[in-house]
Design a protein around this motif. Structure first.
Motif, mmCIF file in Angstrom:
data_model
loop_
_atom_site.group_PDB
_atom_site.id
_atom_site.type_symbol
_atom_site.label_atom_id
_atom_site.label_comp_id
_atom_site.label_asym_id
_atom_site.label_seq_id
_atom_site.Cartn_x
_atom_site.Cartn_y
_atom_site.Cartn_z
ATOM 1 N N ALA A 114 0.874 -1.183 0.000
ATOM 2 C CA ALA A 114 0.000 0.000 0.000
ATOM 3 C C ALA A 114 0.907 1.227 0.000
ATOM 4 N N PRO A 115 1.486 1.577 -1.152
ATOM 5 C CA PRO A 115 2.574 2.563 -1.192
ATOM 6 C C PRO A 115 2.190 4.008 -0.895
ATOM 7 N N TYR A 116 0.916 4.293 -0.633
ATOM 8 C CA TYR A 116 0.546 5.629 -0.165
ATOM 9 C C TYR A 116 0.450 5.679 1.363
ATOM 10 N N TYR A 117 0.599 4.534 1.997
ATOM 11 C CA TYR A 117 0.413 4.431 3.451
ATOM 12 C C TYR A 117 1.753 4.490 4.169
ATOM 13 N N LEU A 118 1.806 5.286 5.259
ATOM 14 C CA LEU A 118 3.032 5.455 6.037
ATOM 15 C C LEU A 118 2.750 5.258 7.518
ATOM 16 N N ALA A 149 -3.967 18.217 -6.707
ATOM 17 C CA ALA A 149 -5.137 17.345 -6.909
ATOM 18 C C ALA A 149 -4.797 15.866 -6.753
ATOM 19 N N SER A 150 -3.759 15.556 -6.008
ATOM 20 C CA SER A 150 -3.413 14.165 -5.695
ATOM 21 C C SER A 150 -2.537 14.170 -4.455
ATOM 22 N N TYR A 151 -2.473 13.027 -3.773
ATOM 23 C CA TYR A 151 -1.623 12.910 -2.595
ATOM 24 C C TYR A 151 -0.248 12.381 -2.989
ATOM 25 N N MET A 152 0.721 12.614 -2.131
ATOM 26 C CA MET A 152 2.054 12.049 -2.317
ATOM 27 C C MET A 152 2.064 10.585 -1.926
ATOM 28 N N LYS A 153 2.856 9.795 -2.610
ATOM 29 C CA LYS A 153 3.143 8.454 -2.120
ATOM 30 C C LYS A 153 3.889 8.572 -0.791
ATOM 31 N N ALA A 154 3.847 7.508 -0.012
ATOM 32 C CA ALA A 154 4.487 7.539 1.303
ATOM 33 C C ALA A 154 5.980 7.815 1.193
ATOM 34 N N VAL A 195 5.359 24.265 -2.583
ATOM 35 C CA VAL A 195 4.812 25.405 -3.329
ATOM 36 C C VAL A 195 5.802 25.921 -4.378
ATOM 37 N N ASN A 196 7.098 25.733 -4.158
ATOM 38 C CA ASN A 196 8.109 26.231 -5.091
ATOM 39 C C ASN A 196 8.456 25.233 -6.191
ATOM 40 N N GLU A 197 7.704 24.125 -6.272
ATOM 41 C CA GLU A 197 7.968 23.145 -7.325
ATOM 42 C C GLU A 197 7.830 23.805 -8.691
ATOM 43 N N GLY A 198 8.838 23.616 -9.509
ATOM 44 C CA GLY A 198 8.855 24.246 -10.814
ATOM 45 C C GLY A 198 9.505 25.609 -10.816
ATOM 46 N N TYR A 199 9.840 26.102 -9.628
ATOM 47 C CA TYR A 199 10.500 27.414 -9.503
ATOM 48 C C TYR A 199 11.906 27.244 -8.934
ATOM 49 N N SER A 200 11.994 26.765 -7.687
ATOM 50 C CA SER A 200 13.308 26.523 -7.092
ATOM 51 C C SER A 200 13.444 25.106 -6.544
ATOM 52 N N SER A 201 12.445 24.267 -6.770
ATOM 53 C CA SER A 201 12.483 22.879 -6.287
ATOM 54 C C SER A 201 11.708 21.985 -7.241
ATOM 55 N N SER A 202 11.919 20.681 -7.094
ATOM 56 C CA SER A 202 11.158 19.704 -7.877
ATOM 57 C C SER A 202 10.868 18.478 -7.023
ATOM 58 N N ILE A 203 9.688 17.912 -7.219
ATOM 59 C CA ILE A 203 9.265 16.684 -6.550
ATOM 60 C C ILE A 203 8.731 15.766 -7.636
ATOM 61 N N SER A 204 9.339 14.615 -7.812
ATOM 62 C CA SER A 204 8.886 13.700 -8.859
ATOM 63 C C SER A 204 8.896 12.265 -8.366
ATOM 64 N N GLU A 205 7.962 11.480 -8.880
ATOM 65 C CA GLU A 205 7.859 10.057 -8.560
ATOM 66 C C GLU A 205 8.205 9.275 -9.821
ATOM 67 N N GLU A 206 9.303 8.514 -9.749
ATOM 68 C CA GLU A 206 9.878 7.868 -10.926
ATOM 69 C C GLU A 206 10.004 6.362 -10.708
ATOM 70 N N THR A 207 10.506 5.656 -11.740
ATOM 71 C CA THR A 207 10.665 4.200 -11.682
ATOM 72 C C THR A 207 11.962 3.788 -12.368
ATOM 73 N N LEU A 208 12.678 2.864 -11.749
ATOM 74 C CA LEU A 208 13.803 2.177 -12.378
ATOM 75 C C LEU A 208 13.403 0.734 -12.653
ATOM 76 N N ASN A 209 13.850 0.199 -13.789
ATOM 77 C CA ASN A 209 13.650 -1.223 -14.083
ATOM 78 C C ASN A 209 14.818 -1.712 -14.930
ATOM 79 N N SER A 210 14.736 -2.953 -15.373
ATOM 80 C CA SER A 210 15.860 -3.545 -16.097
ATOM 81 C C SER A 210 16.105 -2.862 -17.435
#
Length: 737
Positions: A246-250, A374-379, A417-432
């Protein structure tokens, strides 16, 4: 209390009841649509299977636990002389009886959650309204306490009211009828549950969209063998499985209060009196957050002045060298609700009270993020954000006493609040196939460049069994972050369990599911790369990347200046202002004695205001937008009377050119004072005041235009009077005798 008949007959019913409660609108008001979005991302078959497995294990283990307790004369539950409540939970793999214990300790000031309120310095009006949080503890809270209203619900079969659970609940959601007791997320909803079936119930709640749960308890440290300390146990694995599925749960849990106990005779570092290697049980999870208690000083603007680990707060590390505890909150003299009656309160200390301060603050960050995105962060994102933005204390980097430092909700909210201005928050994936993630960033030069990765790691199968200080790694998928520039490589922070007193160093971190790189005095362009070692379990690994201290755009959040209104026509005028690179401008105007603004957006530095009526008075203002959520203040209102094309418009303006607004000016007298203070200055009818203690607690608010402010009920001492008006904010000190 004998649970044998009650629990065995109601275990499955209790699980169904909890499932019903978490999807019932009568229990929570968190957006049903958002919960549905979260649930749709989960592999329901896996988490349902896990929940059923935990429920079956509980039923079997409970029956065996009660049988052995009867045979050996073990107490099922007990209230200790120091006020802690303990209860036999299960039997360890080595036959050790495992007892859960409460960890008895305004926390919103320390986490800086108070800066997010409508009265805080950030003025974000975030208070937890519409959000929900789960609380597991030694029994349930007194839900009809006057501080909770209808926002507290019982989530399982339990009806046993517990004082500790009530205090924790108050620290989270108390409304502030008694202002000193106001909770961190004081408009949120909470469900209170008994800790007896915490894993199965939490898994069911997580499957239905729960974001955060609070666990202000732990395993009694004087009733387990030394090898339990710092070990990755079955209970650690179970919680990691819940969070992975449940990757949104912390899960947020207390570090414990055993620093001076001497209960670990064989710590991985030092001797039993040094306080190290005392984290155990579910506090050793990889994916959850473990909270230490700190003694802090915070100023009225939310800046940390000093912080030390509380004298009782349990130190890490865990035996594989991971950084535990993760974060620190206030645990000293916390005033909160009590269960004696519906209007009772009490004060306590301990990591039990620091923990809801952190979990409640994290709930506010989720609320703020959802409002903007309009969405929550993953945990993993939420956890990464909290660790990334924490106030570093003592030596640079993390330590085994307070983890990454003291939680700073203000700094975390600024990253959001500064995302896209002086900060960034992104949810990404690594795979083979996509085994490397790379971006380039430009350092702003105004603050350190920081980049961190956080991920919810699969539960480890390397469980420790009767092996003291076994350093076998619990980390399954080993991700790495590096920053490079002109052939130079910058590495993340790391610690050494065998040298727990030493300051953090920089290098290859092979044990933590969170890595952070800090570059002071960064200039120019840098490359951030995320990779992994070996192979990935399940062929992929989601991760969250947070970067701050960047210059993503050339835009500046400067108030527009060099403003002119000219070129009057029969029904229009043209407004012009100075250029700001990469900016979007918001222009608003309205007719006198109206409340509704007409709004335009433009990338140009001029705009035509049309459909004006002759002999009407208008007000115009504008501001700069650098991103959707990053904007300057408005200019001061520009007023003019419109007479049309024949008018010499320049002479009719209050001012032809407007720059940034002037400062507020006011004075306080008498100062010092005993009963009343009076304000004099250039304040409008809209001016508001706040009286703030030197620790940042707001004790009085009202209209600043009142002739006198009564302060007779305030304690003797130094206070800060902060005034907010159209022209900005100004503060002044006064002494109450």
């Amino acid at each position: 209390m004998d649970y044998s008949r009650n629990i065995q007959s109601t275990a499955f019913k209790c699980l169904l009841l909890l499932l019903f409660c978490f999807i019932s609108l009568s229990c929570f008001s968190q957006s049903a649509l958002q919960s549905k979005k979260i649930i749709e991302t989960y592999k329901s078959s896996k988490i349902t299977t896990l929940t059923s497995k935990l429920e079956r294990e509980y039923t079997i283990n409970r029956k065996n636990t009660l049988r052995l307790a009867k045979q050996n004369g073990w107490k099922i539950s007990e209230k200790l002389p120091n006020g802690d409540y303990i209860e036999l939970q299960e039997i360890g793999i080595d036959g050790t009886p495992i007892y859960y214990t409460t960890l008895n300790d305004n926390v919103s000031n320390v986490t800086r959650a108070n800066t997010l309120y409508n009265t805080g310095v950030s003025n974000l009006q975030i208070s937890g309204e519409g959000m929900r949080i789960g609380v597991w503890d030694a029994g349930v809270a007194l839900t009809n306490h006057q501080e909770f209203g209808t926002r507290a619900e019982i989530g399982d079969y339990t009806n046993t009211i517990n004082s500790h659970a009530t205090m924790v609940m108050g620290t989270l959601i108390a409304s502030g009828i008694k202002e000193k007791a106001r909770g961190v997320a004081y408009k949120a909803h909470a469900v209170t549950n008994n800790w007896v079936m915490d894993r199965a119930e939490s898994a069911a709640a997580a499957a239905n969209g729960l974001l955060i749960s609070n666990h202000s308890y732990g395993i009694k440290t004087d009733r387990v063998p030394d090898w339990y300390f710092g070990a990755y146990l079955k209970v650690s694995q179970d919680w990691d499985k819940i969070m992975y599925n449940a990757p949104y749960y912390l899960m947020v849990t207390a570090a414990g209060n055993a620093q001076k106990s001497g209960d670990n005779d064989a710590p991985i570092y030092g001797n039993s009196g040094d306080g190290y290697d005392l984290i155990l049980g579910f506090a050793t999870t990889k994916n959850g957050i473990t909270v230490a208690a700190a003694d802090t000083k915070i100023d009225s603007q939310g800046e940390l002045l000093s912080a030390t680990a509380s004298s009782y707060s349990s130190y890490g590390p865990v035996d594989d060298g991971r950084i535990k505890p993760d974060i620190a909150g206030e645990g000293l003299e916390i005033y909160s609700t009590n269960s004696s009656n519906t209007s009772s309160y009490r004060t306590a200390i301990g990591t039990s009270m620091a923990t809801p301060g952190v979990s409640g603050s994290m709930l506010l960050l989720q609320q703020y993020y959802e409002q903007l995105n309009a969405s929550y962060m993953k945990a993993a994102t939420l956890k990464g954000l909290v660790l990334h933005s924490a106030d570093d204390v003592n030596a640079p980097g993390p330590d085994y006493k307070m983890g990454w430092g003291v939680m700073n909700s203000k700094a975390a909210a600024e990253i959001i609040v500064n995302e896209g201005y002086s900060s960034s928050i992104s949810e990404e994936t690594l795979n083979s196939e996509e085994n490397t993630y790379t971006i380039t960033v430009n350092a702003s030069g105004d603050e350190p460049l920081m980049a961190s990765i956080s991920w919810t790691d699969p539960a480890s199968e390397n469980l420790i069994r009767a092996s003291v200080n076994n350093s076998t790694r619990a980390l399954v998928n080993d991700l790495d972050i590096r920053i490079t520039k002109n052939g130079e490589t910058f590495y993340p922070w790391k610690l050494s369990a065998l040298n727990a007193e030493n300051a953090a160093t920089k290098g290859d971190n092979r044990v933590d599911p969170f890595e952070k790189i800090t570059i002071d005095a960064a200039e120019g362009t840098y490359t951030i790369t995320v990779t992994y070692k070996g192979t990935l379990q399940n062929q992929l690994q989601n991760f969250s990347l947070i970067v701050s201290g960047t210059a993503i755009t050339a835009c500046r959040t400067a108030v527009p200046s060099e403003i002119f209104i000219d070129k009057a026509e029969d029904t229009s005028v043209t407004m012009e202002w100075g250029a700001i690179e990469d900016a979007l401008f918001e222009v608003q105007y309205r007719e006198e004695n109206t409340t509704t603004w007409t709004t335009f957006y433009t990338e140009e530095t001029s705009i035509l205001l049309d459909k004006l009526q002759k002999e009407k008075k208008y007000e115009i203002r504008l501001r700069t937008f650098c991103t959707e959520n990053v904007a300057s203040k408005y200019t001061r209102g520009i007023e003019f009377i419109f007479y049309g094309k024949s008018t010499d418009l320049v002479q009719l303006l209050e001012s032809k050119e407007f720059n940034e607004s002037s400062e507020i000016e006011f004075s306080i007298y008498p100062n010092p004072t005993v009963d009343n203070i009076t304000l004099e200055g250039n304040l409008s009818e809209k001016a508001k005041y706040s009286i703030v203690t030197t620790t940042g607690l707001i004790v009085k608010q009202g209209d600043a235009t009142e002739a006198e402010i009564n302060v007779s009920n305030l304690a003797t001492g130094l206070y800060i009077l902060s005034v907010q008006d159209n022209n900005g904010r100004k503060s002044s000190k006064f002494f109450k005798g």
